[in-house]
Design an enzyme around this catalytic site. Structure first.
Site, short mmCIF file in Angstrom:
data_model
loop_
_atom_site.label_atom_id
_atom_site.label_comp_id
_atom_site.label_asym_id
_atom_site.label_seq_id
_atom_site.Cartn_x
_atom_site.Cartn_y
_atom_site.Cartn_z
N ARG A 78 39.90 36.89 41.55
CA ARG A 78 39.03 37.03 42.72
C ARG A 78 37.58 36.83 42.29
O ARG A 78 37.06 37.59 41.46
CB ARG A 78 39.20 38.42 43.34
N HIS A 122 29.74 37.71 49.18
CA HIS A 122 29.60 38.96 48.43
C HIS A 122 28.10 39.24 48.30
O HIS A 122 27.54 39.23 47.21
CB HIS A 122 30.30 38.84 47.08
N GLU A 167 33.00 44.22 51.39
CA GLU A 167 32.39 45.52 51.70
C GLU A 167 31.29 45.46 52.76
O GLU A 167 30.11 45.71 52.47
CB GLU A 167 31.84 46.17 50.41
N ASN A 288 38.92 48.02 48.52
CA ASN A 288 38.18 48.35 47.29
C ASN A 288 38.10 49.87 47.26
O ASN A 288 37.71 50.49 48.26
CB ASN A 288 36.75 47.80 47.33
N TYR A 290 36.93 53.39 44.79
CA TYR A 290 36.38 53.98 43.56
C TYR A 290 36.52 55.51 43.55
O TYR A 290 37.25 56.04 42.73
CB TYR A 290 34.91 53.55 43.38
N GLU A 362 39.42 45.66 44.61
CA GLU A 362 38.56 46.18 43.54
C GLU A 362 38.97 47.60 43.20
O GLU A 362 39.26 48.40 44.10
CB GLU A 362 37.07 46.26 43.96
C1 FCB Z 1 31.46 47.41 44.65
C2 FCB Z 1 30.96 45.99 44.73
C3 FCB Z 1 30.99 45.25 43.43
C4 FCB Z 1 30.61 46.13 42.27
C5 FCB Z 1 31.40 47.41 42.29
C6 FCB Z 1 31.12 48.33 41.12
O1 FCB Z 1 30.86 48.17 45.65
O2 FCB Z 1 31.71 45.26 45.67
O3 FCB Z 1 30.16 44.14 43.54
O4 FCB Z 1 29.26 46.36 42.26
O5 FCB Z 1 31.16 48.10 43.48
#
Ligand code: FCB
Length: 454
Positions: A78, A122, A167, A288, A290, A362
Site C-alpha cells: 500500500r 494521503h 484517514e 487504520n 493504533y 495501517e
Molecule cells: C497515520 C497516518 C500515517 C502515519 C501513521 C503513524 O495516522 O495515516 O501517515 O503517520 O499514522
C-alpha cells in the site's frame, strides 16, 4: 490473549507508506507544490523545521525498496500517489513524468510478485487547489473525481486493489480544525465541511475508478474504541459524543448512507443526494488502528496527547483523558492490543450485513531504536506486533471478516509534524546517508508471513 499467529488461507500481508512521507524529490519530474511543502516551510510547524524534501529518497531508490519488500515476503504494497506529481495544478490530463514514475514503481512491484494497492490521497493536496479553498470548497470533489479518472485510465490494467482517501478524520481534525497538520487551519467546528467534501470525493472517486475499469476499491479510515473515563452518566455521555465525532461521522455515511444524529444539518450542499454517492457500495473497508482513547465530561483537565498536544477549545461537552496503566510507544501512544479486536468486533456489531470484508490498512508503532554495531534490535516493536496480531486473530475467530494486514510502515519516514523523530519502520533509515537496515522486527514479520504460507 490466546489466539495464535496463524491466519486463514489467502490472508494478505502487506506494508503501507505514503508519498510525502517517503518520496522526497519534491521539485523533480514536474511535481507541483503541495500543502505539506507549504506547511513545512512555515517556522514552528514541524519539529526541528524538518521537511519531506528528501525524506527516504524513495523516488530514486524505489527499486531497492521493492527488493526489501520482496525479501520480507509480503504480497501487497500500500503506497499513495502524490496528487501534485500527477496533476501539479490539481487539474488536467496528467503530468507525464509523474505518471511514468508510478509506472516504474508498479511494474517493479508486479515483477517482484507484489500487488500494488495505491491510495489516491494521503494528505498532500496540490497547493493551487488549497489556494482555491481546498477541502472547504465543494469544487475539490469534482477535481478529485477527474484525478481518479486519470489514474484509472493509466493504471487500472495493472492495479488490482484501490484505496480512495486516507484517514479523512485526521485531515479534518488536525489539518483544518486544530491546525497541527497542513494546511494549518484552526477552524474548530467550522471544519465540518472538510469531512463532508472528503466523503463525497471518496464516493465520486469510487464511481470514477469503476467507470475507468478499476476494481476492488476501499477506503483507509482510522478507528479506535472510545472508552468512557468512568461509569458515571456524564462520562459515558461525553464519550459517546466524542465517539460519534472521531469514528461514526466518518464510517456511518460510507457504510449506512447517513450521518450520526445532529450532523447532517451542519454539512454543506444537497446532503441527502450526496449521501447516496458517499455510500456507493465498497468492495472492502480499510481500518487504520493504533490506540484507544479515554474520554470524560469536561472538567478543564483534558489530556492533549490525543490531539498532538493541542488543547481543544473551551466549552466542549467532552475532553480526552490520559489513559493510565499501559506501556506506551516512543511517540507516547498507549499499547493496548485488546482494543484492536474490540474495534473490529464493534464494526461487525454496528454494521452487520452492511459491512464488506475488512482490511487493516495501517497498524504499527514508533519505537525509536537505532543500529548498534549494525543491528537494530527493536524487541518492543516485535512485542507490539505480536500482541496486536493476536488480537486481530481473536476478532477473526469471533467472526469478523478480515482479509489482510498492512503494517505501518515499511521504513522509517517523515512523521508529519513530528518530522523524523518517530521511527515507525520495519527497516531503519539513516536520514544522513539514506542507508536502509532491516530491523529485528522485519525478520520477525518475515517469519510470521513465511509460516502462514507453509
Ligand atoms: C497515520 C497516518 C500515517 C502515519 C501513521 C503513524 O495516522 O495515516 O501517515 O503517520 O499514522
Amino acid at each position: 490473549m490466546t489466539a495464535d499467529l496463524s491466519f486463514p488461507p489467502g490472508f494478505r500481508w502487506g506494508v503501507s507508506t505514503s508519498a510525502y512521507q517517503i518520496e522526497g524529490a519534491v521539485a523533480e519530474g514536474g511535481r507541483g507544490p503541495s500543502t505539506w511543502d507549504t506547511f513545512c516551510a512555515e517556522p514552528g510547524k514541524v519539529l526541528n523545521g524538518e521537511t519531506g524534501a528528501v525524506a527516504c529518497d524513495h523516488y530514486h531508490r524505489y527499486a531497492e525498496d521493492v527488493a526489501l519488500m520482496r525479501e520480507l515476503g509480503i504480497d501487497t504494497y500500500r503506497f499513495s500517489f502524490s496528487w501534485p506529481r500527477i496533476q501539479p495544478d490539481g487539474t488536467g490530463p496528467g503530468n507525464a513524468a509523474g505518471l511514468d514514475f508510478y509506472d516504474r514503481l508498479i511494474d517493479t512491484l508486479l515483477g517482484a510478485g507484489i500487488s500494488p494497492a495505491p491510495t489516491l490521497y494521503h494528505w498532500d493536496t496540490p497547493q493551487p487547489l488549497e489556494d482555491a479553498g481546498g477541502w472547504l470548497s465543494r469544487d475539490i470533489t469534482e477535481r478529485f473525481a477527474d484525478y481518479a479518472s486519470v489514474l484509472a485510465a493509466r493504471f487500472a490494467d495493472r492495479v488490482p486493489m484501490w484505496i480512495t482517501i486516507n484517514e479523512p478524520m485526521v485531515l479534518t481534525l488536525m489539518g483544518y480544525s486544530l491546525g497541527a497538520h497542513a494546511p494549518g487551519k484552526e477552524l474548530m467546528f467550522d471544519a465540518l465541511p472538510v469531512a463532508h467534501h472528503q466523503l463525497l470525493a471518496h464516493g465520486r472517486a469510487v464511481q470514477a475508478l469503476r467507470a475507468g475499469g478499476g476494481v476492488n476499491i476501499g477506503i483507509a479510515s482510522n478507528h479506535a474504541p472510545t472508552w468512557a473515563a468512568s461509569d458515571s452518566a456524564e462520562d459515558v455521555e461525553a464519550a459517546g459524543l466524542y465517539d460519534n465525532l472521531i469514528n461514526w461521522l466518518f464510517a456511518d455515511p460510507v457504510l449506512l448512507g447517513k450521518y450520526p444524529a445532529g450532523y447532517e444539518a451542519a454539512m454543506p450542499g444537497p446532503v441527502e443526494d450526496d449521501l447516496k454517492v458517499i455510500s456507493t457500495p465498497l468492495d472492502w473497508f480499510g481500518i487504520n488502528h493504533y490506540s484507544p482513547v479515554s474520554v470524560g465530561a469536561a472538567t478543564g483537565q483534558a489530556d492533549t496527547a490525543a490531539t498532538d498536544g493541542i488543547p481543544l477549545p473551551p466549552g466542549l461537552p467532552f475532553e480526552p483523558r490520559a489513559l493510565e496503566g499501559y506501556e506506551r510507544t516512543d511517540f507516547g501512544w498507549p499499547i493496548v492490543p485488546a482494543a484492536f479486536g474490540e474495534i473490529l468486533r464493534t464494526f461487525k456489531d454496528r454494521y452487520g450485513d452492511r459491512l464488506p470484508p475488512i482490511y487493516i490498512t495501517e497498524n504499527g508503532c514508533a519505537i525509536n531504536d537505532v543500529p548498534v554495531d549494525g543491528v537494530v534490535d527493536d524487541q518492543r516493536r516485535i512485542a507490539y506486533l505480536d500482541g496486536y496480531l493476536r488480537s486481530l486473530r481473536s476478532a477473526i475467530d469471533d467472526g469478523v471478516d478480515v482479509r489482510g494486514y498492512f503494517q505501518w510502515s515499511l521504513m522509517d519516514n517523515f512523521e508529519w509534524a513530528a518530522g523524523y523523530s518517530q521511527r515507525f519502520g520495519l527497516v531503519h533509515v539513516d536520514f544522513e546517508t539514506l542507508e536502509r537496515t532491516p530491523k529485528a522486527s522485519y525478520h520477525w514479520l518475515h517469519d510470521v508471513i513465511a509460516k502462514n504460507r507453509e
